[in-house]
Design a protein around this motif. Structure first.
Motif, PDB file in Angstrom:
ATOM      1  N   TYR A  13       0.943  -1.279   0.245  1.00 10.00           N
ATOM      2  CA  TYR A  13      -0.199   0.026   0.123  1.00 10.00           C
ATOM      3  C   TYR A  13       0.863   1.065  -0.208  1.00 10.00           C
ATOM      4  O   TYR A  13       0.513   2.110  -0.741  1.00 10.00           O
ATOM      5  CB  TYR A  13      -0.824   0.126   1.416  1.00 10.00           C
ATOM      6  CG  TYR A  13      -2.295  -0.691   1.022  1.00 10.00           C
ATOM      7  CD1 TYR A  13      -3.144   0.171   0.245  1.00 10.00           C
ATOM      8  CD2 TYR A  13      -2.485  -1.856   1.403  1.00 10.00           C
ATOM      9  CE1 TYR A  13      -4.426  -0.496   0.143  1.00 10.00           C
ATOM     10  CE2 TYR A  13      -3.698  -2.423   1.180  1.00 10.00           C
ATOM     11  CZ  TYR A  13      -4.774  -1.802   0.555  1.00 10.00           C
ATOM     12  OH  TYR A  13      -5.888  -2.240   0.440  1.00 10.00           O
ATOM     13  N   ALA A  24       0.927   3.831  -3.083  1.00 17.44           N
ATOM     14  CA  ALA A  24       0.614   5.411  -2.555  1.00 17.44           C
ATOM     15  C   ALA A  24       1.546   6.283  -3.078  1.00 17.44           C
ATOM     16  O   ALA A  24       1.310   7.440  -3.427  1.00 17.44           O
ATOM     17  CB  ALA A  24       0.249   5.632  -1.119  1.00 17.44           C
ATOM     18  N   SER A  54      -7.334   8.919  -3.671  1.00 19.18           N
ATOM     19  CA  SER A  54      -7.039   7.325  -3.531  1.00 19.18           C
ATOM     20  C   SER A  54      -6.021   7.332  -2.682  1.00 19.18           C
ATOM     21  O   SER A  54      -5.963   6.348  -1.815  1.00 19.18           O
ATOM     22  CB  SER A  54      -6.407   6.860  -4.950  1.00 19.18           C
ATOM     23  OG  SER A  54      -7.767   6.995  -5.774  1.00 19.18           O
ATOM     24  N   MET A  78      -6.088   5.110   0.557  1.00 14.05           N
ATOM     25  CA  MET A  78      -4.936   4.023   1.095  1.00 14.05           C
ATOM     26  C   MET A  78      -4.150   4.250   2.232  1.00 14.05           C
ATOM     27  O   MET A  78      -3.680   3.438   3.122  1.00 14.05           O
ATOM     28  CB  MET A  78      -3.795   4.139  -0.238  1.00 14.05           C
ATOM     29  CG  MET A  78      -4.368   3.569  -1.543  1.00 14.05           C
ATOM     30  SD  MET A  78      -3.310   4.027  -2.759  1.00 14.05           S
ATOM     31  CE  MET A  78      -2.190   2.600  -2.815  1.00 14.05           C
ATOM     32  N   ARG A 120      -6.216   2.654   5.038  1.00 13.89           N
ATOM     33  CA  ARG A 120      -6.078   1.458   4.808  1.00 13.89           C
ATOM     34  C   ARG A 120      -4.705   1.027   5.776  1.00 13.89           C
ATOM     35  O   ARG A 120      -4.604  -0.052   6.487  1.00 13.89           O
ATOM     36  CB  ARG A 120      -6.023   0.841   3.597  1.00 13.89           C
ATOM     37  CG  ARG A 120      -5.789  -0.384   3.579  1.00 13.89           C
ATOM     38  CD  ARG A 120      -6.911  -1.387   4.108  1.00 13.89           C
ATOM     39  NE  ARG A 120      -6.728  -2.730   4.203  1.00 13.89           N
ATOM     40  CZ  ARG A 120      -6.876  -3.731   5.128  1.00 13.89           C
ATOM     41  NH1 ARG A 120      -7.730  -3.276   6.080  1.00 13.89           N
ATOM     42  NH2 ARG A 120      -6.631  -4.895   4.846  1.00 13.89           N
TER      43      ARG A 120
END
Length: 122
Positions: free
Chosen positions: A72, A76, A105, A109, A112
């Motif tokens: 991730y 990112a 986005s 991310m 998350r």
């Protein structure tokens, strides 16, 4: 991960995303303002890489999958420069909108990544 830093990253990424979406839907092409907002998002993500390397060494290991976290984080970090590269190649109002979507986005991310680091049980 550091809670307040995560919140700051999310706020900056959402602000940059909304700014780019508003500018794009208003018909503005990529400018220093829109590209600079994504540059700030990338700088915060680079600092997050430093935090992610140091945190486990000082007693703050992730509770979830470290591999998933790093996938991730690397994704990112790569997303905003790719959006800016596209925007500078195309130079239309839609490329500014693409930069906004990329910033939003990144915000998702980062959230998350925070969940992987703090909430999940491996």
């Amino acid at each position: 991960m550091i809670g307040w830093y995560t919140a700051a990253q999310i706020v900056v990424a959402v602000a940059a995303g909304v700014l780019c979406l508003v500018l794009g839907f208003a018909g503005r092409r990529p400018s220093d303002l829109s590209v600079g907002s994504l540059a700030l998002v990338v700088l915060l993500l680079i600092a997050q890489i430093v935090v992610a390397v140091i945190a486990p060494l000082v007693g703050n290991p992730p509770s979830g999958s470290l591999l998933e976290f790093w996938v991730y984080l690397v994704s990112a970090v790569l997303l905003p420069p790719a959006a800016v590269f596209w925007a500078l190649l195309e130079r239309s109002r839609w490329s500014t909108v693409i930069m906004g979507v990329a910033a939003l986005s990144v915000a998702i991310m980062v959230w998350r990544m925070h969940v992987i680091w703090t909430v999940q049980v491996a």
